[in-house]
Write an enzyme that holds these catalytic residues in place. Structure first.
Site, PDB file in Angstrom:
ATOM      1  CG  HIS A 281     -32.354  -0.321  54.754  1.00  9.85           C
ATOM      2  ND1 HIS A 281     -32.506   1.041  54.792  1.00  9.85           N
ATOM      3  CD2 HIS A 281     -31.339  -0.557  53.880  1.00  9.85           C
ATOM      4  CE1 HIS A 281     -31.626   1.622  53.990  1.00  9.85           C
ATOM      5  NE2 HIS A 281     -30.904   0.673  53.420  1.00  9.85           N
ATOM      6  CE1 TYR A 332     -24.374  -3.583  54.686  1.00  5.02           C
ATOM      7  CE2 TYR A 332     -25.232  -1.394  55.100  1.00  5.02           C
ATOM      8  CZ  TYR A 332     -24.588  -2.273  54.266  1.00  5.02           C
ATOM      9  OH  TYR A 332     -24.170  -1.869  53.034  1.00  5.02           O
ATOM     10  CB  THR A 368     -27.574  -8.996  51.353  1.00  6.00           C
ATOM     11  OG1 THR A 368     -26.520  -8.737  50.398  1.00  6.00           O
ATOM     12  CG2 THR A 368     -27.891 -10.477  51.360  1.00  6.00           C
ATOM     13  CG  ASP A 369     -27.572  -2.379  52.647  1.00  8.47           C
ATOM     14  OD1 ASP A 369     -27.018  -1.951  51.618  1.00  8.47           O
ATOM     15  OD2 ASP A 369     -28.166  -1.642  53.453  1.00  8.47           O
ATOM     16  CD1 TRP A 370     -26.064  -3.489  47.886  1.00  8.20           C
ATOM     17  CD2 TRP A 370     -24.419  -3.034  46.459  1.00  8.20           C
ATOM     18  NE1 TRP A 370     -26.602  -3.507  46.615  1.00  8.20           N
ATOM     19  CE2 TRP A 370     -25.625  -3.229  45.724  1.00  8.20           C
ATOM     20  CE3 TRP A 370     -23.243  -2.723  45.775  1.00  8.20           C
ATOM     21  CZ2 TRP A 370     -25.674  -3.134  44.334  1.00  8.20           C
ATOM     22  CZ3 TRP A 370     -23.299  -2.618  44.397  1.00  8.20           C
ATOM     23  CH2 TRP A 370     -24.498  -2.826  43.678  1.00  8.20           C
TER      24      TRP A 370
END
Length: 650
Positions: A281, A332, A368-370
């Protein structure tokens, strides 16, 4: 009493009737919505023949368009398709979400109790026809053939959209024995390997590339073309929930293994036989403040008390980018003290556009992360630093930051509205569309997105399973072997605590059911965790927080451990704090989510342990609390240091 039971029965019957009526009402609603969506479906794509070659007429216009021609240059195909796309189709291309399937691989329209997750997702027609999305994920499937069947059904359905844009199937890691909600799936009919942390314990780039190549072949047979892995994060805070998904806490080992992993999946360049990697990430999710995970408000901050931000970039700059990873996923969290505007990575223009794109020259897809825009059933939106913004304003900020795909979102209407109101130009949208389409074209999805159902036998075949089991053996780390207790002799009777794998008793007749009959206790322990800080469903399912056992549980373990010579197996998702348990145990083994029979093979000397710890095992809670979130190897007097690992002396 009879009267009470009778009244209770009436109440329960009434509740069941109410629930059935509610389900009936919703079923009628779902059927009507499905029928309305299906009116948007066109014909399947016919086949065109030109100069002896066959092509799919995806837009059904009776002629061969440039984007349909596999012989045309990549950029011309991309531009030709963009010229034909309307704004709705462009918006749909920029979103990804889960999608359910029926037990036989049919397309799921109405939620079913056999797939509870289907109640939290859109129908197939709602996703593909109404929202015009074509990036989806499903971590289930009754068998490899069912999954492959679903892919073919889904691709045939996608042909019925106006331009016939194929679906990209996505997958989180799915080759392990354990699952972490929102992060990975448990292997079912696919070959079983140790966790990524276990691959770090092996530390062999050749083996990791071989894993990537085997996983690539299995994914290809299923129709999966985008891997949301590997994790290039570094495990510098032992409390972080995602430690088992990393290669450990050494940045350069992580870089080397990340590079090998991606090369296994993608090959030397992205093509029809590749599975694209979405490395995560960026710019390193390991230094979570106090170890709390950034999915949730409690962990929204990333801390750098050691001023070690650049260390966490190494697996990207010397690993992922060297292997030409197709895509990148930011985390995030808010990188505290690293940017002028402290917002989550995907909202940060400083992190995405200025650092990732301008400075590091990455021009692939950034997804993007979810769940960072809108609230989900399982968690609130992880919109850290921009909680005050509306959903539409968050979408704009992500676009302004330089991201391309929104994970776990359905809000395509916000992009449409932003362009129509002039707040975002269509030219900016086209920049992302080009990146996304390049990957789809390179993967060959426009030419042939279907899989051969007769070829699914490669998934979980004996050769792949054997390789996975060999890797599991190599990942196990012998931490302690007091008095050279191990390996046990063949006639030693053992009592198992915490091992339940089917068939163990048949393979190991030394197992006894009564602890009093045993010579040795073998106990398998998982890393402890704390009760959730928040109330979301996902937060209750992800283990994080404390690393030491609660007093009552620890005393129970110690009582058992001291009752007879005990071998303690630590299944390490995060490094546990177990000084007393370690002292009471005659032997200690670090397990990185291996199958139980392989652990027993090690105990009985069927192979020699060779794994080395890819992380430190701390000696106390106080030592953990003194560690700096962004610094490796800083645990004070660790119980077992980084790189520790014993072998047998035969």
């Amino acid at each position: 009493m009879k009267k009470f039971l009778k009244i209770t029965g009436f109440i329960l019957a009434g509740l069941i009737l109410i629930l059935l009526l509610i389900y009936l009402v919703f079923t009628i609603k779902w059927h009507r919505e499905s029928a309305a969506n299906m009116e948007l479906a066109g014909d399947e794509a016919p086949v065109l023949t030109a100069n002896g070659y066959q092509f799919r007429d995806l837009n059904k216009n009776g002629k061969l368009d440039v984007y349909e021609d596999s012989r045309a240059p990549l950029e011309k195909r991309v531009e030709n398709l963009i010229s034909q796309m309307n704004l709705d189709e462009k918006a749909g291309l920029m979103f990804a979400h889960f999608l359910g399937m029926e037990q036989d691989g049919s397309l799921l329209e109405i939620p079913t109790f056999s797939d509870p997750f289907s109640f939290m997702t859109e129908s197939t027609s709602g996703t593909i026809l109404k929202k015009k999305m074509n990036h989806v994920q499903n971590l289930g499937g009754a068998s490899a053939k069912v999954y492959a069947t679903w892919n073919n059904n889904l691709q045939k359905f996608a042909e019925r959209t106006r331009l016939g844009i194929p679906v990209t199937l996505i997958s989180d890691p799915r080759h392990g024995t354990m699952a972490m909600p929102g992060a990975s799936a448990e292997a079912k009919w696919i070959s079983v390997w140790p966790s990524q942390l276990g691959l770090g314990a092996i530390g062999d780039t050749v083996l990791v590339r071989e894993f990537g190549d085997i996983a690539r072949q299995e994914y290809l047979a299923l129709g999966i073309r985008l891997a949301q892995h590997p994790m290039a994060d570094i495990a510098t805070d032992p409390r972080w929930a995602r430690i088992n998904g990393t290669f450990g806490e050494d940045a350069r080992l992580s870089a080397a293994l990340t590079k090998a992993y991606i090369q296994g999946f993608q090959g030397d360049s992205l093509g029809p036989q590749s599975v694209a990697c979405q490395t995560k990430h960026f710019a390193g999710g390991g230094p979570q403040e106090d170890g709390w995970d950034a999915h949730f408000k409690s962990g929204k901050g990333q801390a750098y008390p050691g001023d070690n931000f650049d260390y966490h970039l190494i697996p990207f700059t010397e690993g992922a980018f060297m292997a030409n990873t197709a895509q990148i996923m930011p985390y995030y969290g808010v990188p505290k003290g690293q940017v002028k505007e402290e917002v989550g990575f995907s909202f940060s223009r400083e992190m995405i556009q200025e650092l990732l794109r301008d400075s590091l020259k990455f021009d692939g897809v950034v997804a993007t992360d979810w769940g960072i825009i809108s609230d989900m059933v399982v968690k609130d939106a992880s919109a850290w630093g921009v909680e005050h913004l509306s959903e539409k304003e968050r979408v704009k900020k992500v676009l302004d930051a330089g991201c391309d795909v929104f994970g776990g979102e359905y809000v395509t209407e916000h992009i449409i509205d932003l362009v129509e109101t002039g707040e975002v130009s269509e030219e900016r949208i086209d920049i992302s569309i080009r990146r996304i389409l390049r990957d789809k074209f390179r993967l060959g999805l426009f030419d042939n997105p279907y899989v051969d159902l007769d070829g699914v036998d490669i998934v979980g075949n004996p050769g792949f399973v054997r390789k996975g089991r060999e890797a599991q053996r190599k990942s196990l780390v012998l931490l302690k072997n007091e008095g050279k207790l191990l390996p046990l002799s063949a006639n030693t009777k053992i009592y198992l605590e915490g091992m339940e794998q089917k068939g163990l008793n048949e393979k190991f007749p030394q197992i006894v059911e009564d602890i009093d009959e045993a010579d040795i206790i073998v106990q398998k322990l998982e890393t402890p965790s704390s009760p959730p800080e928040g109330g979301s469903l996902l937060e209750r399912l992800i283990p994080q927080g404390r690393l030491d056992f609660p007093k009552d549980e620890k005393e129970e373990i110690l009582e058992r451990t001291r009752s007879k010579p005990t071998i303690t197996v630590l299944t390490i998702q995060r490094p546990p704090v177990i000084p007393e348990i370690n002292a009471a145990s005659k032997a200690v083994i670090a397990d990185f989510e291996c199958e139980d029979d392989i652990i027993l093979e090690l105990i009985f000397g069927k192979f020699n342990p060779s794994g080395k710890l890819p992380i430190e095992i701390p000696s106390s809670v106080e030592a953990v609390e003194k560690q700096l979130e962004d610094v490796p190897y800083d645990s004070e007097n660790p119980l077992y240091p980084y790189g520790h690992g014993l072998s047998y002396s035969y």
